[in-house]
Write an enzyme that holds these catalytic residues in place. Structure first.
Site: not given
Ligand code: PLP
Length: 371
Positions: A314, A69-70, A189, A169, A141, A227, A191
């Site tokens: 964070c 996502g970042t 994202s 999210q 989030n 790759t 995960h």
């Protein structure tokens, strides 16, 4: 262990892992290679691209796989000309807010109300030129608050303004349709929806003018060289497919678990649930208890084998009150007490009850201690 931090990350679903494993062993070919082993990997990526596209209702050609996502957020903002003006909401993830700051320190901030919602008037007041970019996350989030992106994007698009939404999210927790949202860019994202870490996607409109962040071997139609992480991408595809197929069941279960949790939480004196009465993700509840430090509570819950968050990861590391709550006008003392519970599809009622009992005993202990 009781895991209540699914907005931070999710465990890999067994079915996702099963889909990934062959690409971590026998099918190790480079997807750019022309022989069979390479073609197998290439076609697995194509399959995953279709699955991720289906999750948000787009054509596979609109999916650019990234490292998460970042990177998708960075690509969304950095892929256009530096002459573009930029506006972001006040509650964005640092991968948007820090990127915006480094691109153009004079970017505009779109304020939110005390519920964490962007108001239409704030959008109308944005004096941006055509081809500017506005970035507003779909679901937050920390609070889980869902924005009415579709209501804003129509007007912005009419003025030739590009709309990006961070749906990291939201995807897998609520229905997300790229076209219905009326956005030109959307970040995802893996995960956060039971796939592997280090994998995500930026969804773009057809024929988008995108300047790559990373150049090299020309993978992802030259828009993201390097790759491909084949196993993670295959897992992302499977996770997206499962999220779409199981969305209704997961939502129903999460809403009923959260309702029970909130019914118990509101019995605790001096407890505030943030944004309780606006549309939120079905799995998220953020609260604060006046006079009790969130981080201390988090550590004590950890000792009882219960994992929660005291805000975004964070913000937790920085020890400052959450910028999201601060933007909503929450007083620093209350914001510092914030605890975020983000439930997952495999949590159950017993875990909620254990959490409530543990929380109540910690609060009683804390009360006795300070008296
Ligand atoms: N955007 C939001 C709203 C998030 O919550 C996160 C992760 O916490 C990200 C972006 C970053 O995603 P990733 O961890 O895949 O880089």
């Amino acid at each position: 262990m009781i895991y209540f931090d699914h907005n931070a990350t999710t465990p890999i679903d067994d079915r996702v892992l099963e889909a990934m494993l062959p690409f971590l062993s026998g099918f190790y070919g480079n997807p750019s290679a022309l022989y069979k082993l390479g073609r197998v990997a290439h076609s697995a990526i194509d399959g995953a691209r279709e699955q991720v596209a289906a999750l948000v209702g787009v054509n596979a050609a609109q999916v650019i796989f990234t490292s998460g996502g970042t990177e998708a957020n960075n690509l969304a903002l950095q892929s256009t000309s530096l002459n573009n003006q930029l506006a972001i909401s006040a509650i964005e993830h640092p991968s948007i807010s820090d990127t915006a700051l480094s691109l153009t320190p004079s970017h505009k901030i779109i304020a939110v109300d005390p519920n964490g919602l962007i108001s239409p008037e704030t959008i109308d007041a944005l004096d941006l030129k055509p081809k500017s970019i506005v970035s507003m996350m779909l679901a937050n989030n920390e609070t889980g608050v869902i924005q009415n992106i579709a209501d804003f994007s129509d007007k912005l698009n009419e003025r030739g303004i590009i709309v990006h939404s961070d749906a990291v999210q939201a995807a897998g927790k609520i229905p997300v349709s790229f076209n219905q949202l009326g956005v030109q860019r959307l970040s995802l994202s893996s995960h956060k929806l039971y796939g592997a870490k280090g994998c995500g996607a930026l969804i773009v409109e057809r024929n988008a003018q995108i300047k790559p962040l990373i150049s090299g071997g020309g993978q992802e139609r030259g828009l993201r060289s390097g790759t491909e992480n084949v196993a993670a991408i295959v897992g992302f595809g499977k996770a997206a497919e499962l999220a779409l197929a199981e969305l209704n069941d997961r939502t129903k279960k999460l809403l009923s678990l959260r309702q029970h949790l909130e019914n118990e939480l509101i019995k605790i004196p001096n407890l505030t649930i943030f944004s309780q009465n606006v549309a939120r993700l079905p799995n998220t509840v953020q609260f604060s208890i006046a006079g009790i430090d969130g981080e201390m509570l988090l550590m004590q819950l950890d000792q009882k084998n219960i994992a929660v968050s005291s805000g975004s990861a964070c913000a937790a590391a920085g020890g400052k009150p959450s910028p999201v709550l601060t933007a909503m006008g929450v007083k620093p003392a209350l914001a510092k007490g914030a605890i975020r519970i983000s439930l997952g599809k495999d949590n159950n009622l017993n875990e909620i009850n254990t959490f409530i009992t543990t929380l109540n005993s910690l609060i009683t202990h804390y009360g006795n201690h300070i008296n």
